[in-house]
Design a protein around this motif. Structure first.
Motif, PDB file in Angstrom:
ATOM      1  N   ILE A 193       0.845  -1.208   0.000  1.00  0.00           N
ATOM      2  CA  ILE A 193       0.000   0.000   0.000  1.00  0.00           C
ATOM      3  C   ILE A 193       0.878   1.256   0.000  1.00  0.00           C
ATOM      4  O   ILE A 193       0.630   2.208  -0.737  1.00  0.00           O
ATOM      5  CB  ILE A 193      -0.943   0.011   1.221  1.00  0.00           C
ATOM      6  CG1 ILE A 193      -2.152  -0.890   0.964  1.00  0.00           C
ATOM      7  CG2 ILE A 193      -1.427   1.420   1.545  1.00  0.00           C
ATOM      8  CD1 ILE A 193      -3.146  -0.338  -0.040  1.00  0.00           C
ATOM      9  N   SER A 194       1.936   1.264   0.831  1.00  0.00           N
ATOM     10  CA  SER A 194       2.826   2.428   0.862  1.00  0.00           C
ATOM     11  C   SER A 194       3.559   2.584  -0.470  1.00  0.00           C
ATOM     12  O   SER A 194       3.778   3.707  -0.939  1.00  0.00           O
ATOM     13  CB  SER A 194       3.817   2.320   2.025  1.00  0.00           C
ATOM     14  OG  SER A 194       4.696   1.234   1.851  1.00  0.00           O
ATOM     15  N   CYS A 195       3.938   1.459  -1.110  1.00  0.00           N
ATOM     16  CA  CYS A 195       4.593   1.510  -2.426  1.00  0.00           C
ATOM     17  C   CYS A 195       3.644   2.059  -3.484  1.00  0.00           C
ATOM     18  O   CYS A 195       4.051   2.849  -4.352  1.00  0.00           O
ATOM     19  CB  CYS A 195       5.070   0.119  -2.842  1.00  0.00           C
ATOM     20  SG  CYS A 195       6.366  -0.586  -1.804  1.00  0.00           S
ATOM     21  N   LEU A 196       2.375   1.660  -3.414  1.00  0.00           N
ATOM     22  CA  LEU A 196       1.373   2.144  -4.362  1.00  0.00           C
ATOM     23  C   LEU A 196       1.187   3.649  -4.242  1.00  0.00           C
ATOM     24  O   LEU A 196       1.165   4.374  -5.250  1.00  0.00           O
ATOM     25  CB  LEU A 196       0.045   1.419  -4.118  1.00  0.00           C
ATOM     26  CG  LEU A 196      -1.158   1.913  -4.933  1.00  0.00           C
ATOM     27  CD1 LEU A 196      -0.972   1.605  -6.411  1.00  0.00           C
ATOM     28  CD2 LEU A 196      -2.452   1.289  -4.428  1.00  0.00           C
ATOM     29  N   ILE A 197       1.062   4.137  -3.002  1.00  0.00           N
ATOM     30  CA  ILE A 197       0.899   5.580  -2.779  1.00  0.00           C
ATOM     31  C   ILE A 197       2.128   6.333  -3.294  1.00  0.00           C
ATOM     32  O   ILE A 197       2.007   7.402  -3.900  1.00  0.00           O
ATOM     33  CB  ILE A 197       0.666   5.885  -1.284  1.00  0.00           C
ATOM     34  CG1 ILE A 197      -0.594   5.166  -0.777  1.00  0.00           C
ATOM     35  CG2 ILE A 197       0.546   7.384  -1.053  1.00  0.00           C
ATOM     36  CD1 ILE A 197      -1.854   5.559  -1.497  1.00  0.00           C
ATOM     37  N   TYR A 198       3.314   5.772  -3.049  1.00  0.00           N
ATOM     38  CA  TYR A 198       4.540   6.412  -3.536  1.00  0.00           C
ATOM     39  C   TYR A 198       4.504   6.552  -5.057  1.00  0.00           C
ATOM     40  O   TYR A 198       4.829   7.609  -5.608  1.00  0.00           O
ATOM     41  CB  TYR A 198       5.762   5.597  -3.107  1.00  0.00           C
ATOM     42  CG  TYR A 198       7.071   6.189  -3.566  1.00  0.00           C
ATOM     43  CD1 TYR A 198       7.762   7.101  -2.771  1.00  0.00           C
ATOM     44  CD2 TYR A 198       7.619   5.859  -4.803  1.00  0.00           C
ATOM     45  CE1 TYR A 198       8.958   7.675  -3.206  1.00  0.00           C
ATOM     46  CE2 TYR A 198       8.813   6.411  -5.243  1.00  0.00           C
ATOM     47  CZ  TYR A 198       9.480   7.321  -4.443  1.00  0.00           C
ATOM     48  OH  TYR A 198      10.654   7.875  -4.880  1.00  0.00           O
ATOM     49  N   ASN A 199       4.125   5.473  -5.760  1.00  0.00           N
ATOM     50  CA  ASN A 199       4.088   5.514  -7.221  1.00  0.00           C
ATOM     51  C   ASN A 199       3.071   6.525  -7.735  1.00  0.00           C
ATOM     52  O   ASN A 199       3.344   7.277  -8.684  1.00  0.00           O
ATOM     53  CB  ASN A 199       3.759   4.127  -7.774  1.00  0.00           C
ATOM     54  CG  ASN A 199       4.919   3.149  -7.649  1.00  0.00           C
ATOM     55  OD1 ASN A 199       6.060   3.548  -7.399  1.00  0.00           O
ATOM     56  ND2 ASN A 199       4.643   1.877  -7.806  1.00  0.00           N
ATOM     57  N   LEU A 200       1.888   6.565  -7.120  1.00  0.00           N
ATOM     58  CA  LEU A 200       0.866   7.536  -7.527  1.00  0.00           C
ATOM     59  C   LEU A 200       1.375   8.957  -7.318  1.00  0.00           C
ATOM     60  O   LEU A 200       1.135   9.851  -8.134  1.00  0.00           O
ATOM     61  CB  LEU A 200      -0.417   7.311  -6.725  1.00  0.00           C
ATOM     62  CG  LEU A 200      -1.193   6.023  -7.030  1.00  0.00           C
ATOM     63  CD1 LEU A 200      -2.314   5.837  -6.018  1.00  0.00           C
ATOM     64  CD2 LEU A 200      -1.749   6.043  -8.440  1.00  0.00           C
ATOM     65  N   TRP A 201       2.060   9.168  -6.197  1.00  0.00           N
ATOM     66  CA  TRP A 201       2.620  10.493  -5.902  1.00  0.00           C
ATOM     67  C   TRP A 201       3.661  10.893  -6.950  1.00  0.00           C
ATOM     68  O   TRP A 201       3.656  12.026  -7.442  1.00  0.00           O
ATOM     69  CB  TRP A 201       3.241  10.458  -4.510  1.00  0.00           C
ATOM     70  CG  TRP A 201       4.061  11.659  -4.139  1.00  0.00           C
ATOM     71  CD1 TRP A 201       3.622  12.950  -4.031  1.00  0.00           C
ATOM     72  CD2 TRP A 201       5.453  11.681  -3.806  1.00  0.00           C
ATOM     73  NE1 TRP A 201       4.661  13.773  -3.649  1.00  0.00           N
ATOM     74  CE2 TRP A 201       5.800  13.016  -3.502  1.00  0.00           C
ATOM     75  CE3 TRP A 201       6.436  10.701  -3.718  1.00  0.00           C
ATOM     76  CZ2 TRP A 201       7.082  13.392  -3.136  1.00  0.00           C
ATOM     77  CZ3 TRP A 201       7.725  11.067  -3.343  1.00  0.00           C
ATOM     78  CH2 TRP A 201       8.032  12.397  -3.061  1.00  0.00           C
ATOM     79  N   GLN A 202       4.553   9.972  -7.305  1.00  0.00           N
ATOM     80  CA  GLN A 202       5.601  10.269  -8.273  1.00  0.00           C
ATOM     81  C   GLN A 202       5.024  10.723  -9.607  1.00  0.00           C
ATOM     82  O   GLN A 202       5.563  11.625 -10.251  1.00  0.00           O
ATOM     83  CB  GLN A 202       6.474   9.028  -8.495  1.00  0.00           C
ATOM     84  CG  GLN A 202       7.539   8.811  -7.449  1.00  0.00           C
ATOM     85  CD  GLN A 202       8.681   9.796  -7.566  1.00  0.00           C
ATOM     86  OE1 GLN A 202       9.292   9.968  -8.621  1.00  0.00           O
ATOM     87  NE2 GLN A 202       8.979  10.475  -6.465  1.00  0.00           N
TER      88      GLN A 202
END
Length: 375
Positions: A322-331
């Protein structure tokens, strides 16, 4: 991937990642997403009551598998790669490989297992303690693509700490990471090109080098400095040079031939093994320093990581992804949301989920254990 649908991306990921045990669930998917994001943003921990059908326990309503989580996350990565194909063509990225540890503070490693389930849970727990107060940790093998302005976490796989093979030495033997590495490289190659695969010294291994050469992959691995390498560096007349070297060579084994790049700068001595040598050998050090991007990514994601006391690897993996997904969306939303930090971005998703639910999450939702230092 527009900024107006980021909360729906999170919901869609969760819908595909786990199924509900019953139809009369306590929370909708949006509500669960809101609770998890609030926990990540505010520094709470989501508790898990193992084996107890507690309506206060968010994770009770989830059923998933490691295979399902991996498949779903890969699907979203492929979606981003497809949408941003032009960027990756203009800026051929590097593929970084590293491992990170998630804290474990339970007692399974300190006592005899009372059941087969406890033994099964323990097989993913390593003895390494990343933080003070930890009794062990979960290890995740993580892959990231890094371009000049964009970074993308493409896969994260939990590694088994004890494969259960009786070697007669009394030591726990983890599973080999090499099959996961080769499988991921083959998958990424189907969608795009990358310049170089970069590894830390923890991956300095003859078998991995053999597999990378067999796949015709350009790689760069930091070597573990041996006495022989130190003597070669001490006798150098230039700052940097490359020579042929056999990794794993013994009296009975010829090892794997690679190019060994050795050198020194103001702070330390360097030894790097590769099958790709540029015209200027000293550039290999700068290529390797790109690997530190993934360390920075771990540190940034740590600020929005969902903590849980659950020992079930599926739940630990779900929280980490979930944290990796949020990071990718943010990028890949930053070009539309200038100056947006990852924590502010997480808060933005949370606010949109609150509006969809037509009410904010409770100030002190059940299932949370507050940590000190909550912002």
């Amino acid at each position: 991937m527009t900024q107006y649908h980021i909360e729906k991306e999170v919901k869609s990921f969760m819908d595909k990642s786990f199924s509900k045990r019953q139809n009369n669930t306590k929370y909708t998917t949006f509500a669960i997403a809101g609770i998890l994001l609030l926990a990540a943003w505010a520094g709470h921990s989501v508790t898990d009551v193992s084996g107890t059908p507690s309506s206060d326990t968010v994770f009770y309503w989830m059923e998933t598998s490691l295979e399902r989580l991996d498949k779903t996350f890969r699907h979203y990565v492929e979606k981003i790669l497809k949408q941003k194909r032009g960027y990756w063509r203009r800026h051929t990225p590097y593929l970084l490989v590293d491992e990170t540890h998630e804290s474990y503070s339970g007692k399974l490693l300190k006592k005899k297992w009372k059941s087969i389930k406890e033994k099964s849970l323990c097989k993913y727990i390593f003895g390494y303690k990343p933080k003070k107060g930890d009794t062990g940790s979960f290890r995740f093998l993580t892959f990231a693509l890094v371009g000049p302005t964009k970074k993308l976490i493409v896969r994260s796989i939990p590694i088994i700490a004890d494969i259960g093979t009786n070697n007669g030495d009394g030591i726990r033997h983890p599973e080999s990471q090499n099959p996961h590495i080769i499988d991921t490289i083959r998958w990424i190659r189907k969608h795009m090109k990358f310049r170089l695969v970069i590894f830390d010294r923890g991956f300095y291994d003859e078998k991995l080098i053999y597999l990378l050469k067999k796949e015709k992959v350009k790689f760069l691995i930091r070597a573990k400095l041996s006495t022989t390498m130190k003597n070669m560096i001490a006798g150098m007349t230039t700052k940097w040079t490359s020579i042929k070297y056999n990794v794993g060579e013994t009296y009975y084994n010829s090892g794997e031939e690679v190019d060994l790049v050795i050198g020194k700068d103001k702070t330390q001595e360097w030894a790097l093994v590769t099958n790709y040598i540029p015209k200027q050998v000293w550039r290999m050090r700068h290529y390797y320093k790109k690997r530190w991007n993934i360390e920075n990514m771990f540190q940034v994601c740590d600020g929005i990581n969902v903590h849980t006391n659950s020992t079930e690897i599926e739940k630990k993996t779900f929280c980490f992804i979930i944290s990796c997904l949020i990071y990718n969306l943010w990028q890949f939303s930053k070009e539309r949301i200038k100056g947006m930090t990852l924590r502010r971005f997480t808060r933005l998703i949370l606010k949109r989920i609150e509006r969809i639910l037509n009410k904010p999450p409770p100030d002190n939702p059940k299932g949370f254990i507050s940590n000190e230092g909550v912002e």
